[in-house]
Write an enzyme that holds these catalytic residues in place. Structure first.
Site, PDB file in Angstrom:
ATOM      1  CD  GLU A  10       4.685   4.018   5.504  1.00 50.34           C
ATOM      2  OE1 GLU A  10       5.740   3.392   5.658  1.00 50.34           O
ATOM      3  OE2 GLU A  10       3.670   3.813   6.182  1.00 50.34           O
ATOM      4  CD  GLU A  43       6.946   0.304   7.933  1.00 49.68           C
ATOM      5  OE1 GLU A  43       5.809   0.769   7.786  1.00 49.68           O
ATOM      6  OE2 GLU A  43       7.914   0.629   7.234  1.00 49.68           O
ATOM      7  N   GLY A  44       4.150   1.130  11.635  1.00 45.34           N
ATOM      8  CA  GLY A  44       3.014   1.009  12.538  1.00 45.34           C
ATOM      9  C   GLY A  44       2.570   2.311  13.178  1.00 45.34           C
ATOM     10  CB  SER A  88      -3.637  -3.150   8.110  1.00 45.15           C
ATOM     11  OG  SER A  88      -3.265  -1.854   8.479  1.00 45.15           O
ATOM     12  NE  ARG A 101      -2.118   1.790   3.291  1.00 43.21           N
ATOM     13  CZ  ARG A 101      -1.953   1.461   4.568  1.00 43.21           C
ATOM     14  NH1 ARG A 101      -2.565   0.431   5.087  1.00 43.21           N
ATOM     15  NH2 ARG A 101      -1.171   2.181   5.349  1.00 43.21           N
ATOM     16  NE  ARG A 124      -4.008   5.082   6.683  1.00 44.75           N
ATOM     17  CZ  ARG A 124      -2.703   4.924   6.947  1.00 44.75           C
ATOM     18  NH1 ARG A 124      -2.321   4.332   8.041  1.00 44.75           N
ATOM     19  NH2 ARG A 124      -1.795   5.371   6.101  1.00 44.75           N
ATOM     20  CE  LYS A 131       8.226   9.896   7.221  1.00 41.27           C
ATOM     21  NZ  LYS A 131       7.443   9.245   6.143  1.00 41.27           N
ATOM     22  CE  LYS A 138       8.559   4.908   7.468  1.00 39.38           C
ATOM     23  NZ  LYS A 138       7.840   3.676   7.745  1.00 39.38           N
ATOM     24  CG  ASN A 173       2.937   0.831   4.805  1.00 34.88           C
ATOM     25  OD1 ASN A 173       3.703   0.918   5.748  1.00 34.88           O
ATOM     26  ND2 ASN A 173       2.103   1.801   4.459  1.00 34.88           N
TER      27      ASN A 173
HETATM   28  P1  ADP Z   1       4.650   4.298   9.452  1.00 36.43           P
HETATM   29  O1  ADP Z   1       5.379   3.261   8.685  1.00 36.43           O
HETATM   30  O2  ADP Z   1       4.911   4.232  10.921  1.00 36.43           O
HETATM   31  O3  ADP Z   1       3.208   4.359   9.102  1.00 36.43           O
HETATM   32  P2  ADP Z   1       4.837   6.837   8.048  1.00 36.43           P
HETATM   33  O4  ADP Z   1       5.973   7.269   7.214  1.00 36.43           O
HETATM   34  O5  ADP Z   1       3.602   6.466   7.329  1.00 36.43           O
HETATM   35  O6  ADP Z   1       5.338   5.680   9.002  1.00 36.43           O
HETATM   36  O7  ADP Z   1       4.505   7.983   9.077  1.00 36.43           O
HETATM   37  C1  ADP Z   1       3.464   7.869  10.012  1.00 36.43           C
HETATM   38  C2  ADP Z   1       2.528   9.065   9.899  1.00 36.43           C
HETATM   39  O8  ADP Z   1       3.252  10.277  10.061  1.00 36.43           O
HETATM   40  C3  ADP Z   1       1.841   9.195   8.562  1.00 36.43           C
HETATM   41  O9  ADP Z   1       0.663   8.409   8.526  1.00 36.43           O
HETATM   42  C4  ADP Z   1       1.571  10.684   8.491  1.00 36.43           C
HETATM   43  O10 ADP Z   1       0.406  11.014   9.231  1.00 36.43           O
HETATM   44  C5  ADP Z   1       2.765  11.278   9.214  1.00 36.43           C
HETATM   45  N1  ADP Z   1       3.830  11.631   8.245  1.00 36.43           N
HETATM   46  C6  ADP Z   1       4.819  10.816   7.818  1.00 36.43           C
HETATM   47  N2  ADP Z   1       5.604  11.434   6.913  1.00 36.43           N
HETATM   48  C7  ADP Z   1       5.123  12.672   6.784  1.00 36.43           C
HETATM   49  C8  ADP Z   1       5.507  13.809   6.007  1.00 36.43           C
HETATM   50  N3  ADP Z   1       6.560  13.774   5.203  1.00 36.43           N
HETATM   51  N4  ADP Z   1       4.764  14.934   6.111  1.00 36.43           N
HETATM   52  C9  ADP Z   1       3.697  14.991   6.942  1.00 36.43           C
HETATM   53  N5  ADP Z   1       3.295  13.953   7.697  1.00 36.43           N
HETATM   54  C10 ADP Z   1       3.987  12.805   7.631  1.00 36.43           C
HETATM   55 MG    MG Z   2       4.576   2.039   7.193  1.00 39.04          MG
HETATM   56 MG    MG Z   3       2.430   4.855   7.291  1.00 39.86          MG
END
Ligand code: ADP
Ligand code: MG
Ligand code: MG
Length: 476
Positions: free
Chosen positions: A145, A370-371, A152, A127, A452, A366, A307, A147
């Protein structure tokens, strides 16, 4: 300024909202948008609705279609990167020196690299997540990102369209109700799993879903599992502990658990350090990876989802090397990339650290996790970066431009929380499925979407981590 969706007079009509709240929760339950409770996460005796927004959130039509259309290209990119051991090795060298979890995954990768399987069946269920960035009056789709493991909500998001349709009808918004799109990622994910099962070629063999010990989100899995049962494919659910106690490989590397041959292992676990509760869990992962069962994902595809790989793919020339004859594909993929910056030791990394320290609000820091709930924002970036400024620890992280979407007004329906009108931000996901045997790509599809939405006060997201809730796009 807020993006337009449901008119504000509807959102602020208190009497109507009260009525809709009751209707909405019943509708979620009736449509099977379900989750187990925090109190009894392993029992189906008492269940609740999975958290969701009262109204669908606006998403620009063109950007929505862009996210879906690009999914097959991301499928091919992930698949190509997963087969390029030199790239993976080089890109992750600095990370695995300091990040123990990624190092352990990479260690498994190295071990299975020694035992190649020419006709291996590769099954990718991923996803890719996006936010709509709004800078200088312009909207652009930007990837958060990808996944590649345990992505999920493909199950529950197959059921949310009917909930919002019903709420909108009760709210006398028939026009918007008709705009809610059908969505069925569960069917598409199952189609990929079924194809991998078929290619494995044994009618007796089963699909094993590898699950966590805490199983609040079981219904999301069940939708996918039941699609498989409907095709007369048997599904079993097991944990790492079961695999270590009762699993084995025969001389042909066929995987058996409790005497049952496993055709496909579908990981809905194994993406966080705490999922590996002991060394035995790691040994179980290795056994699965060494087997000839189709793994979703296999260890190399899992690593592509880090990442650090995302950041390395954003370097000039890298996409070109994966699509040497497809400049258009490169352009389309790159258009969705936000600024991504390495924190590796050296001049480039030093420069990027200084850049973040100067304007921490412009970035997200970052780690390889994950999660949800792991990223670092704002002033905390300064604290963390100052603490490891000239230390190799910083290479466990990457830096990313902060994406700034337009907030929208909505209510989040979550068990036990009183309903309140919030400023919200949404994240759109596109589910990708592909199946490859040897060099032959047999399936490459986008199978649906996920929206979401979270209260804009929260920097981080994630439904499972209790921040974001399920939503549907209202195309505008
Ligand atoms: P994970 O693998 O833990 O889901 P993400 O990269 O999706 O990691 O980051 C988690 C959350 O943080 C995202 O769902 C989003 O709400 C916020 N986020 C992540 N990267 C960014 C970004 N570059 N700009 C704004 N919000 C972000
Ligand atoms: Mg993720
Ligand atoms: Mg995410």
């Amino acid at each position: 300024m807020a993006a337009h969706g449901i008119p504000e007079e509807v959102l602020r009509n208190e009497e109507l909202i009260k009525e809709l709240e009751a209707v909405a929760k019943d509708s979620a339950l009736l449509n099977g948008v379900l989750m187990r409770t925090k109190e009894s996460p392993n029992s189906s005796e008492v269940v609740t609705y999975a958290p969701f927004t009262l109204f669908p959130s606006p998403v620009p039509t063109v950007l929505f279609h862009q996210a879906l259309a690009i999914a097959t290209h991301f499928n091919r990119l992930i698949d190509r990167v997963s087969q390029n051991s030199r790239f993976l090795e080089e890109a992750l060298t600095s990370t695995i020196k300091v990040d123990n979890f990624t190092a352990k995954l990479f260690n498994i990768y190295r071990q299975v690299q020694q035992e190649p399987q020419d006709t291996a069946i590769v099954l990718g269920l991923n996803r890719s997540d996006y936010m709509v960035d709004y800078t200088d009056g312009k909207e652009a789709l930007k990837q958060i990102e990808i996944n590649t493991i345990a992505a999920s909500f493909g199950g529950l998001s197959s059921r949310t369209p009917n909930v919002h349709r019903h709420i909108l009808k009760v709210a006398n918004r028939l026009k918007e109700s008709k705009l809610i799109l059908d969505n069925n990622p569960a069917a598409g994910l199952a189609k990929g799993l079924a194809m991998a099962w078929e290619l494995y070629g044994s009618k007796r063999a089963v699909v094993m879903v590898l699950v966590e010990d805490i199983q609040r989100n079981i219904y999301d899995h069940r939708y996918v599992e039941n699609e498989l049962w409907a095709r007369n494919i048997c599904v079993i659910r097991r944990q790492f502990e079961d695999v270590s106690k009762n699993g084995s490989l025969d001389q042909n590397k066929r995987l058996f658990i409790d005497g049952q041959e496993i055709a496909v292992v579908y990981f809905r676990n194994g993406y966080m350090p705490q999922n590996y509760r002991s060394e035995q869990s790691w040994e179980a992962r290795l056994m699965i990876e060494r087997s000839c069962a189709a793994k979703c994902p296999d260890i190399s595809t899992h690593l592509v989802g880090t990442k650090k790989i995302q950041q390395e793919l954003a370097r000039p020339g890298v996409l070109e090397s994966f699509f040497p004859d497809e400049p258009e594909t490169v352009t389309r993929i790159r258009a969705t990339f936000a600024g991504l910056y390495s924190l590796d030791m050296g001049e480039e990394g030093d420069h990027n650290v200084d850049m973040a320290l100067a304007k921490p609000d412009q970035f997200v820091l970052k780690p390889q996790r994950e999660g949800g709930g792991n990223n670092i924002y704002g002033d905390e970036i300064c604290c963390v970066l100052k603490g490891m400024k000239n230390k190799t620890e910083r290479t466990a992280y990457i830096l990313m431009d902060k994406i700034k979407p337009l907030p929208t007004l909505n209510y989040l329906c979550r068990m036990g929380d009183p309903l309140r009108l919030n400023m919200c931000l949404s994240e759109l996901g596109a589910f990708g499925v592909y199946v490859r045997r040897g060099t032959e790509m047999l399936m490459n599809e986008c199978v649906g979407h996920l929206l979401r939405t979270k209260n804009s006060e929260h920097a981080d997201g994630g439904v499972a981590s209790g921040v974001a809730v399920l939503d549907n796009p209202l195309l505008i």
